[in-house]
Design an enzyme around this catalytic site. Structure first.
Site, short mmCIF file in Angstrom:
data_model
loop_
_atom_site.label_atom_id
_atom_site.label_comp_id
_atom_site.label_asym_id
_atom_site.label_seq_id
_atom_site.Cartn_x
_atom_site.Cartn_y
_atom_site.Cartn_z
N ARG A 111 5.44 10.30 -4.36
CA ARG A 111 4.27 10.47 -4.89
C ARG A 111 3.33 11.63 -5.09
NH1 ARG A 111 1.82 6.12 -0.48
NH2 ARG A 111 0.16 5.90 -2.38
N ARG B 101 -3.71 0.46 9.56
CA ARG B 101 -4.23 1.48 8.65
C ARG B 101 -5.00 0.34 7.49
NH1 ARG B 101 -0.54 6.31 6.76
NH2 ARG B 101 -2.40 6.50 5.39
N CYS C 207 5.42 9.95 1.30
CA CYS C 207 5.14 9.04 2.59
C CYS C 207 6.70 8.20 2.49
CB CYS C 207 4.13 8.28 2.55
SG CYS C 207 4.16 7.05 1.16
N ASP D 299 2.16 -3.72 -3.75
CA ASP D 299 1.77 -3.73 -2.27
C ASP D 299 1.92 -5.16 -1.68
OD1 ASP D 299 -1.18 -1.82 -2.76
OD2 ASP D 299 1.05 -1.41 -2.48
N LYS E 161 -9.29 -2.19 1.22
CA LYS E 161 -8.99 -1.02 1.60
C LYS E 161 -8.60 0.17 0.29
CE LYS E 161 -4.49 0.56 2.41
NZ LYS E 161 -3.94 1.70 1.67
N ASN E 162 -8.09 -0.59 -0.65
CA ASN E 162 -7.79 0.35 -1.69
C ASN E 162 -9.02 0.45 -2.68
OD1 ASN E 162 -5.45 0.91 -0.73
ND2 ASN E 162 -4.36 -0.19 -1.99
C1 EPZ Z 1 -2.45 3.32 -4.87
O1 EPZ Z 1 -1.68 4.52 -4.71
C2 EPZ Z 1 -2.69 2.59 -3.60
N1 EPZ Z 1 -3.37 3.23 -2.79
C3 EPZ Z 1 -1.32 1.99 -3.28
O2 EPZ Z 1 -1.40 1.30 -2.24
C4 EPZ Z 1 -0.65 1.19 -4.25
O3 EPZ Z 1 0.54 0.81 -3.86
C5 EPZ Z 1 -0.69 2.10 -5.71
O4 EPZ Z 1 -1.88 2.67 -6.03
C6 EPZ Z 1 -0.20 1.26 -6.87
O5 EPZ Z 1 -0.84 0.33 -6.83
C7 EPZ Z 1 -4.75 3.46 -2.72
O6 EPZ Z 1 -5.35 2.99 -3.62
C8 EPZ Z 1 -5.29 4.19 -1.46
P1 EPZ Z 1 -0.40 5.56 -8.23
P2 EPZ Z 1 -1.60 5.68 -5.64
O7 EPZ Z 1 -0.95 6.75 -8.22
O8 EPZ Z 1 -3.11 5.70 -6.26
C9 EPZ Z 1 3.39 7.82 -9.73
C10 EPZ Z 1 -1.13 0.38 0.04
O9 EPZ Z 1 0.06 -0.26 0.65
N2 EPZ Z 1 2.44 8.92 -9.94
O10 EPZ Z 1 -0.64 4.45 -9.18
O11 EPZ Z 1 -1.10 6.93 -4.92
C11 EPZ Z 1 3.68 7.77 -8.20
O12 EPZ Z 1 4.75 8.34 -7.97
C12 EPZ Z 1 -1.09 1.69 -0.88
O13 EPZ Z 1 -2.35 -0.01 0.23
C13 EPZ Z 1 3.08 9.92 -10.49
O14 EPZ Z 1 4.26 10.10 -11.07
O15 EPZ Z 1 -0.62 5.03 -6.80
C14 EPZ Z 1 4.14 6.21 -8.20
O16 EPZ Z 1 5.55 6.01 -8.46
C15 EPZ Z 1 0.46 2.11 -0.90
N3 EPZ Z 1 2.02 11.36 -10.79
C16 EPZ Z 1 3.36 5.55 -9.36
O17 EPZ Z 1 2.87 6.59 -9.93
C17 EPZ Z 1 0.70 11.07 -10.32
O18 EPZ Z 1 0.03 12.14 -10.37
C18 EPZ Z 1 2.12 4.79 -8.74
O19 EPZ Z 1 1.37 5.65 -8.05
C19 EPZ Z 1 0.46 10.01 -9.54
C20 EPZ Z 1 1.19 8.86 -9.41
#
Ligand code: EPZ
Length: 419
Positions: free
Chosen positions: A121, A396, A116, A304, A22-23
């Protein structure tokens, strides 16, 4: 929403086919907006989130078509730069169209992606990258607007190795003028998969999978055909379902190197896993040994997998700790596991799991995608029947999860919920 009903205490056996990730596929779909022409993505899992992403692309004027695991995307009539409010609210990954829209149309208007269940996020790192590349960003009540005449390369340091920010900036940089360097980039396998797809389109990318990615923009990209990598989180979830029920289970369509952090923790917990030529075999395990887990960006232990592993450790012979360092509110599954008799206490970002001899079936809810998977892990081993509500969260990210579990002997079914 429907319910999933599971009668616990039954061993699993046989083999399960792991679907495309998915990711990985969500950014791949966004990337298919970049070239001139029709791209194809094989091993596309038919998930709710994939449907949402296709809805966003269709709304923007692109055409998507899905048949037998292959998703065709034709961006030829991409005209609109405003993503639809409802779809973006449903799935924050829709924000991944911003990079391609900026690169292709020079503008993008995306609804503010809501937080969420697992955290606020934010998207500040995405916007920091686009501003560095010359975009003017306006943040309104409900939308974020970005405009740029000529996207140019930039040197961008990510304060956190954000997966989404790395992907969004990488996609924008493929058509920007000059060199873009992303420092402290995310190193997840899904980043490498996206870079491979973009490379197949003619993008010039080096360093994906390391903490520094360099992209030299080109004038145009051509369509490509790509096969999505297997879903390492689905694979890890099935490994836990086998381990908690003391089953032998064969997983086909896996990339073992993507699973190292999960396999390492399963080995520490006493689970034996054999890496065979065409897949991984989980062997029947006895006592579950307690472990210490700290979630980290890849190649650390994946956030995850945190909820599913907590469900597994609820039956360990001793006390385990889990520290969640990536998201600020990813312990929603604790209360649900406690309903089944788990002995867990939370102090800030750390959970202490005191192993208990057994769990009892109960009515629980899937508070989010991975919490829902955790409920399935626990229910398969619990005594009696468990009813899991809000199962749309599970659909999902897990393709045909009920069908796959029935195939390997689980007593699981779906029913219409009363509400
Ligand atoms: C991706 O989300 C995945 N989703 C998530 O999977 C996964 O948990 C996450 O990466 C971490 O591995 C998809 O790929 C669609 P991040 P993403 O940006 O890109 C902070 C699942 O269960 N952050 O790496 O949204 C954020 O708040 C889902 O399949 C900022 O501060 O994750 C978080 O604490 C859940 N500013 C951390 O970084 C930003 O601009 C990780 O977020 C972006 C992120």
């Amino acid at each position: 929403m429907n319910n999933i009903i599971i009668e616990g205490g039954h061993r699993l056996s046989g083999s399960v086919h792991i679907s495309g990730a998915k990711n990985a596929v969500l950014p791949l779909i966004a990337a298919a907006l970049l070239p001139e022409g029709v791209s194809e993505i094989e091993e596309t899992p038919w998930l709710t989130d994939v449907c949402y992403m296709c809805d966003v692309l269709n709304y923007l004027g692109a055409h998507t078509q899905y048949a037998d695991g292959i998703l065709q995307i034709n961006p030829a009539s991409l005209t609109d730069c405003t993503a639809p409010f409802e779809e973006v609210q449903k799935m924050r990954a829709s924000f991944l169209v911003m990079g391609p829209l900026l690169a292709k149309l020079g503008e993008a208007k995306i609804p503010l992606p809501g937080g969420c269940a697992i955290g606020a996020r934010p998207i500040d790192l995405h916007l920091k990258g686009f501003e560095a590349m010359g975009a003017q960003i306006t943040i309104g009540e409900r939308y974020i607007e970005a405009k740029v005449n000529n996207l140019h390369g930039a040197r961008i340091y990510l304060d956190f190795p954000s997966v989404g920010a790395t992907e969004n900036i990488m996609m924008a940089a493929t058509l920007a003028e000059g060199l873009t360097t992303i420092e402290n980039a995310a190193k997840e396998p899904e980043i490498v998969d996206l870079a491979n797809f973009l490379g197949a389109m003619g993008a010039k990318i080096k360093g994906a999978g390391t903490d520094t990615i360099r992209i030299v923009g080109v004038r145009a990209l051509h369509p490509a055909r790509h096969t999505t990598i297997p879903d390492r989180i689905e694979a890890g979830s099935f490994m836990l379902m086998a381990a908690i029920t003391g089953s032998e289970l064969f997983l086909e369509n896996v990339i073992t190197s993507h699973l190292q952090p999960i396999i390492a923790k399963l080995n520490d917990a006493g689970v034996r896993i054999i890496d065979e030529i065409d897949g991984l075999r989980v062997l029947p395990s006895g006592r579950i040994l307690p472990v210490e887990i700290k979630t980290l960006p890849y190649p650390g232990f994946p956030t995850d997998m945190q909820a599913q592993f907590m469900a597994f450790l609820a039956l360990a012979a001793g006390n385990s700790t889990i520290r969640e360092t990536v998201f600020e509110n990813r312990f929603m599954h604790v209360a649900e596991l406690q309903k089944m008799g788990a002995d867990i206490s939370v102090n800030g970002h750390t959970a202490i799991i005191r192993g208990v001899p057994k769990l009892q079936g109960a009515y629980v809810e899937a508070t989010d995608l991975r919490a829902g998977a955790a409920m399935i892990v626990a229910a398969l081993a619990a005594e009696g029947e468990t009813v899991i509500g809000q199962v749309d969260h599970i659909y999902r990210g897990y393709e045909n999860i009920v069908g796959k579990l029935v195939e390997v002997g689980a007593k699981i079914r779906e029913e219409q919920s009363a509400e």
